[in-house]
Design a protein around this motif. Sequence first.
Motif, PDB file in Angstrom:
ATOM      1  N   SER A  60      18.630   7.081 -41.045  1.00 64.09           N
ATOM      2  CA  SER A  60      17.437   7.519 -39.903  1.00 64.09           C
ATOM      3  C   SER A  60      18.165   7.400 -38.679  1.00 64.09           C
ATOM      4  O   SER A  60      18.761   6.452 -38.424  1.00 64.09           O
TER       5      SER A  60
ATOM      6  N   GLN B  54       7.091   0.515 -40.504  1.00 69.31           N
ATOM      7  CA  GLN B  54       8.248   0.885 -40.317  1.00 69.31           C
ATOM      8  C   GLN B  54       8.681   0.656 -38.840  1.00 69.31           C
ATOM      9  O   GLN B  54       9.884   0.745 -38.717  1.00 69.31           O
TER      10      GLN B  54
ATOM     11  N   THR C   9      18.235   7.570 -47.187  1.00 66.68           N
ATOM     12  CA  THR C   9      17.571   6.785 -46.103  1.00 66.68           C
ATOM     13  C   THR C   9      17.976   6.590 -44.772  1.00 66.68           C
ATOM     14  O   THR C   9      17.616   6.066 -43.810  1.00 66.68           O
TER      15      THR C   9
ATOM     16  N   SER D 254      13.034  10.218 -38.739  1.00 65.39           N
ATOM     17  CA  SER D 254      12.658   9.364 -40.076  1.00 65.39           C
ATOM     18  C   SER D 254      13.829   9.636 -40.819  1.00 65.39           C
ATOM     19  O   SER D 254      14.883  10.174 -40.640  1.00 65.39           O
ATOM     20  N   ALA D 255      13.598   9.081 -42.160  1.00 68.81           N
ATOM     21  CA  ALA D 255      14.766   9.431 -43.105  1.00 68.81           C
ATOM     22  C   ALA D 255      15.302  10.527 -43.483  1.00 68.81           C
ATOM     23  O   ALA D 255      14.400  11.489 -43.259  1.00 68.81           O
TER      24      ALA D 255
ATOM     25  N   ALA E 142      19.904   2.581 -41.977  1.00 68.59           N
ATOM     26  CA  ALA E 142      19.666   2.818 -43.570  1.00 68.59           C
ATOM     27  C   ALA E 142      19.515   1.559 -44.062  1.00 68.59           C
ATOM     28  O   ALA E 142      19.741   0.577 -43.785  1.00 68.59           O
TER      29      ALA E 142
END
Length: 444
Positions: A113, A26, A111, A118-119, A87
Amino acid sequence: MNSTASISPRRRREIIDALRRGTVPQQGLDVMAVGLGRFESAIEDELESVKHGGAQFKAVRGEYGSGKTFFSRWLTERAKKMNFATAEVQISETETPLYKLEKVYRRVIETLSAPGGSAGAFGDIVDGWFYFLGQDALAAGASGDVDQRTDELLEKRLAAVSKEAPSFAMALRAYRQLTADGQHAEAAALLAWLGGQPNVAASARRAAGVRGELDHFGALGFLQGLLTVLRDSDFAGLVLVLDEVETLQRMRSDVREKSLNALRQLMDEVDAGRFPGLYLVMTGTPAFYDGQQGVQRLPPLAQRLQTDFTTDPRFDNPRATQIRLTGFNADSLVELGARVRDIYADSTQNGPRIHDVVDDRYIADLAAAVGGELGGKTGVAPRIFLKKLVADVLDRVDQFPDFDPRRDYQLTVSATELTDVEREARSRGDLRVASSVDDVDLGF
């Protein structure tokens, strides 16, 4: 070459853990961005344009293994450094069909972020926005109490959005009031409704004066509202990735037609300036862009995406609406493997031994062996190659002082650890090396 020394220990662990699982990390992707330097200048210019109120659309094409998901996460990581929220939505027939934009919007919120986070950042972003509104109201120094001035400022900021989605502003106002009154459960339910969640308690909706659930057309207005909130919270904008759009080819014809039309609508709205602050990225395979089961089924969409790829890839225009990823060759795969080895070595006390045992020559041999297992298709090999490098080689060299991969390790690739495309490449490779039809095992 990017240095691995600048990566924090936590990010090194995240990168190695993801590669061990066979997934794309990520974060920390800059150091692994082999071959993406040619896109950097154009991407940064486009992000800068969006940051100043513009909107952009980018279509990314590439075969499986060419790094589409890696590219999109590399792009979003760069965008976060410029203070963009991001996202990522994977298109699927059941969860996020493209023709149902209310489901796509819901996944965007899930999602969402923010830089450094984080999301799931939607709630924090909305709360931060109200804080900024309050500060702006105080700075304005108008008469009346702060709450009243903040409400007036809210209406002013959302005036354009209210024309398209008046319930968005109504729900935000009610959420603020419920939070101030200590009705946190009702406020949380209303925030979920703002995020496109279905089956929200009727009492929460009544508190805001809104009814029903979000639909396809309302989702576009809610997206405008989200962009307004982000802009007024000092974010540069939103980078939204629609990943694996090629799955549309496998859907029913009516679903595919409606989804392609929704994609065309999104592109038109971006061009028309409806979504200032939006950088929309779409990824897909060449078959999706060029085949009759994809973009070509809708000529207006095909015309918008048309890009000449008949020339030498070295001279591709990174500023074009559609760009292509050419995937890995033998040299770039070895370079990627060496960078991963360096990241791993920097995170352990056995770094010198790892560099000595897993040198560039061994990495080249392993890359060639994995490519051979996948029918000689180097471009399909990165995922499984990196998984084998980390889990089968580097982990063992790190843990066992007498382990020598040249002597103690023999590459094995089972069908169960391969994706469908990797299995297909392996199968085609088996067919190519057969000397006659009698050598082909038909499985009878």
